[in-house]
Enzyme design. Structure first.
Site, PDB file in Angstrom:
ATOM      1  N   TYR A 472     -29.972   8.528  62.477  1.00  0.00           N
ATOM      2  CA  TYR A 472     -30.245   8.933  61.291  1.00  0.00           C
ATOM      3  C   TYR A 472     -29.110   9.812  60.834  1.00  0.00           C
ATOM      4  O   TYR A 472     -28.818  10.815  61.521  1.00  0.00           O
ATOM      5  CB  TYR A 472     -31.503   9.639  61.324  1.00  0.00           C
ATOM      6  CG  TYR A 472     -31.963  10.616  60.104  1.00  0.00           C
ATOM      7  CD1 TYR A 472     -31.853  10.264  59.001  1.00  0.00           C
ATOM      8  CD2 TYR A 472     -32.722  11.810  60.265  1.00  0.00           C
ATOM      9  CE1 TYR A 472     -32.018  10.909  57.642  1.00  0.00           C
ATOM     10  CE2 TYR A 472     -33.285  12.399  59.188  1.00  0.00           C
ATOM     11  CZ  TYR A 472     -32.859  11.955  57.917  1.00  0.00           C
ATOM     12  OH  TYR A 472     -33.252  12.702  56.735  1.00  0.00           O
ATOM     13  N   ASN A 474     -28.385  12.219  59.042  1.00  0.00           N
ATOM     14  CA  ASN A 474     -28.686  13.483  58.763  1.00  0.00           C
ATOM     15  C   ASN A 474     -28.649  14.354  60.060  1.00  0.00           C
ATOM     16  O   ASN A 474     -28.491  15.521  60.256  1.00  0.00           O
ATOM     17  CB  ASN A 474     -30.101  13.955  57.861  1.00  0.00           C
ATOM     18  CG  ASN A 474     -29.786  14.093  56.544  1.00  0.00           C
ATOM     19  OD1 ASN A 474     -28.843  14.025  55.833  1.00  0.00           O
ATOM     20  ND2 ASN A 474     -30.889  14.271  55.612  1.00  0.00           N
ATOM     21  N   TYR A 475     -28.781  13.586  61.014  1.00  0.00           N
ATOM     22  CA  TYR A 475     -28.396  14.021  62.488  1.00  0.00           C
ATOM     23  C   TYR A 475     -27.145  13.476  62.928  1.00  0.00           C
ATOM     24  O   TYR A 475     -26.979  12.850  64.038  1.00  0.00           O
ATOM     25  CB  TYR A 475     -29.562  13.794  63.443  1.00  0.00           C
ATOM     26  CG  TYR A 475     -30.887  14.094  63.124  1.00  0.00           C
ATOM     27  CD1 TYR A 475     -31.326  15.260  62.100  1.00  0.00           C
ATOM     28  CD2 TYR A 475     -32.110  13.132  63.367  1.00  0.00           C
ATOM     29  CE1 TYR A 475     -32.514  15.353  61.727  1.00  0.00           C
ATOM     30  CE2 TYR A 475     -33.490  13.609  62.890  1.00  0.00           C
ATOM     31  CZ  TYR A 475     -33.522  14.656  62.156  1.00  0.00           C
ATOM     32  OH  TYR A 475     -34.946  15.011  61.779  1.00  0.00           O
ATOM     33  N   ARG A 476     -26.015  13.817  62.182  1.00  0.00           N
ATOM     34  CA  ARG A 476     -24.806  13.297  62.478  1.00  0.00           C
ATOM     35  C   ARG A 476     -24.301  13.603  63.953  1.00  0.00           C
ATOM     36  O   ARG A 476     -24.393  14.412  64.412  1.00  0.00           O
ATOM     37  CB  ARG A 476     -23.592  13.794  61.674  1.00  0.00           C
ATOM     38  CG  ARG A 476     -23.788  13.204  60.282  1.00  0.00           C
ATOM     39  CD  ARG A 476     -22.483  13.195  59.826  1.00  0.00           C
ATOM     40  NE  ARG A 476     -21.994  14.112  58.927  1.00  0.00           N
ATOM     41  CZ  ARG A 476     -20.783  14.189  57.949  1.00  0.00           C
ATOM     42  NH1 ARG A 476     -20.400  13.056  57.808  1.00  0.00           N
ATOM     43  NH2 ARG A 476     -20.491  15.152  57.495  1.00  0.00           N
TER      44      ARG A 476
END
Length: 540
Positions: A472, A474-476
């Site tokens: 994901y 947004n969870y780099r």
């Protein structure tokens, strides 16, 4: 080899130019204004922009803005070896942001944009090249339009502020956002946006109907003027790769006057493993109004260290109906009326965010800013009992009690949206998404905790998605790969990490990038590169 030599020379030049390292080495000598700073300030002031919104190393506000409250992960303050930003801007208007872009390009500076500071790898705050930070802390208005059930929200607003402002106007309208109130909408929406309403209404990006963006040429564009390709790309494709997101127009969604939350916890000694096995069978198939996520953490049982699983849940309706659904679909959990708390929507946001009162949603400072490392996965087949027991064993091996593994179910609305509809591709076929987090106390050596989560991630390989092993955005996670030799990024090499975030949508994102930012001005270690069909020797 020539590129590496140039990078080394550039880094040496920067060390001399800025005098003070990113991690804040103290000195008794006040740093002087550099030539780059001077010319940038002259450029900004030439149009009478207020210098009160510009923070240099000479101003007392510089350090406080650099480290707090806009950086939520203290690992980024203590471990990242990068250059300090030349200038930090806190603009109040789109014209100030536009001027900052033009002046940055004129002076050979890069730009980093922060809206909430939740970038897990700190790429919105760091660079190995001369850069400025545009911190949108003062660019966060929210305008609610009840007649159309829409809202315009500026990129610097947090999801907590957005929920608070909606609640001021309506008790039965909401927006599907994540559970941490201090996230900025600029980054959260542009990466997709998963929250407790995802099974009912999809991601945040699925409910965006317009946007404004500042492109590389300094033009402020809306959906009509940017075109559908760019509008598609910024909704889940990491908007910072394509320009500076200024604002979003969102479609508000309906919520009932009464919702119900429940969060029972079960430890291994209370058959938690069997309950997780059953949860995997039913969580994505429950009615769309019911969302049950799992939070796996360390706890104690009769004075002994154990694994606890919390069934953190939201039902869009009253407790009586919820109990019937649970009895029909998940009786093993044993939910009773005493486990259920009925409340209105905004109170559920406060409850799930671990706050005490609604006014706290306006607080931009995250209550927990400990150093951490995180990774993510998607699960498409239930994990076996042996697989879960191996996971518990590894959780128990972590010395700190600050381990969190969060399992968020999909299904429902997510099954109805094609994976090509937006850049966020993780739709039908995914039972749930996993986020792994380990935290540690500030000042404690970090490497052993980072090694632990990497080993855990390796262990999970047989149990999660493959070809690609999805993640994901947004969870780099820079462990997945990163761009080297910026700004001259190899598209082929970038597919190593890009297809994990975006699957088959990565190529289209790169084609949009080539169209709107062919010179790759907006870049970082995991930004979308311009598409290139050619393969050079260095790519092989």
């Amino acid at each position: 080899m020539g590129s590496s030599r140039r990078n080394s020379q550039t880094n040496l030049f920067l060390i001399v130019l800025f005098s003070i390292s990113w991690i804040g080495t103290t000195t008794s000598t006040t740093p002087t204004i550099s030539a780059v700073e001077n010319t940038f300030l002259e450029c900004m002031s030439s149009k009478a922009h207020p210098l009160s919104q510009i923070h240099t190393s000479q101003t007392s506000s510089y350090s406080s803005l650099l480290y707090s409250p806009s950086i939520q992960n203290l690992r980024l303050v203590t471990s990242i070896k990068a250059e300090r930003p030349t200038i930090i801007l806190t603009p109040k208007t789109a014209l100030e942001i536009r001027k900052a872009l033009l002046c940055s390009k004129q002076n050979g500076l890069q730009i980093r944009v922060r809206s909430g500071g939740h970038d897990y790898e700190g790429l919105s705050s760091t660079s190995n090249f001369p850069f400025i930070i545009i911190d949108l802390i003062n660019y966060r208005s929210v305008s609610i339009h009840l007649n159309t059930r829409t809202a315009w929200v500026q990129a610097g607003a947090t999801v907590g502020e957005l929920s608070y402002r909606i609640n001021e106007k309506s008790k039965t309208l909401a927006f599907p956002v994540g559970t941490c109130p201090t996230m900025g909408v600029g980054g959260h929406f542009s990466g997709g946006g998963i929250g407790m309403l995802v099974r009912k209404y999809g991601t945040a990006a699925d409910n965006i109907i317009d946007a404004t963006i500042l492109d590389v040429n300094g033009k402020i564009l809306n959906r009509t003027s940017m075109g559908e390709n760019l509008f598609w790309a910024i909704r889940g494709g990491s908007g910072a790769s394509f320009g500076i997101i200024l604002s979003w127009q969102i479609k508000l969604v309906q919520v009932p006057q009464v919702v119900t939350v429940f969060s029972p916890g079960r430890v291994l000694e209370q058959d938690a493993t069997k309950l997780v096995m059953k949860w995997q069978q039913v969580a994505d198939k429950l009615p769309q109004d019911l969302f049950i996520r799992l939070v796996v953490q360390l706890g104690t049982w009769n004075g002994k260290k154990t694994v606890q699983v919390v069934f953190n849940s939201l039902y869009l309706g009253g407790a009586q109906d919820l109990l019937k659904i649970m009895q029909q679909n998940f009786p093993e959990l044993g939910i009773t009326a005493n486990d259920c708390k009925e409340m209105n929507w905004i109170d559920s946001v406060v409850n799930i965010g671990n706050y005490q009162q609604v006014s706290q949603l306006l607080d931009r400072t995250h209550p927990d800013t400990l150093p951490f490392k995180a990774k993510s996965d998607y699960v498409q087949k239930p994990i076996s009992q042996d697989g879960l027991e191996g996971l518990w064993k590894r959780v128990l091996e972590e010395e700190m009690y600050m381990v969190y593994i969060i399992l968020e179910p999909f299904g429902g609305k997510m099954n109805d949206i094609p994976e090509t509809a937006l850049p966020f591709p993780h739709r039908k076929g995914n039972l749930y998404e996993i986020q792994y987090i380990v935290k540690w106390n500030q000042g404690q050596p970090s490497q052993k905790h980072i090694d632990w989560i990497k080993n855990l991630y390796s262990y999970m390989t047989p149990y999660v998605s493959s070809s690609p092993r999805a993640a994901y955005v947004n969870y780099r996670d820079l462990d997945l790969g990163k761009n080297n030799d910026l700004p001259n990024v190899s598209y082929l090499k970038a597919t190593i990490w890009g297809t994990k975030y975006f699957k088959g949508n990565f190529k289209r994102l790169a084609m949009v990038k080539k169209e709107v930012d062919p010179q790759n001005y907006f870049n970082d270690e995991q930004s979308i590169p311009p598409f290139s069909a050619s393969i050079s020797v260095s790519d092989m």
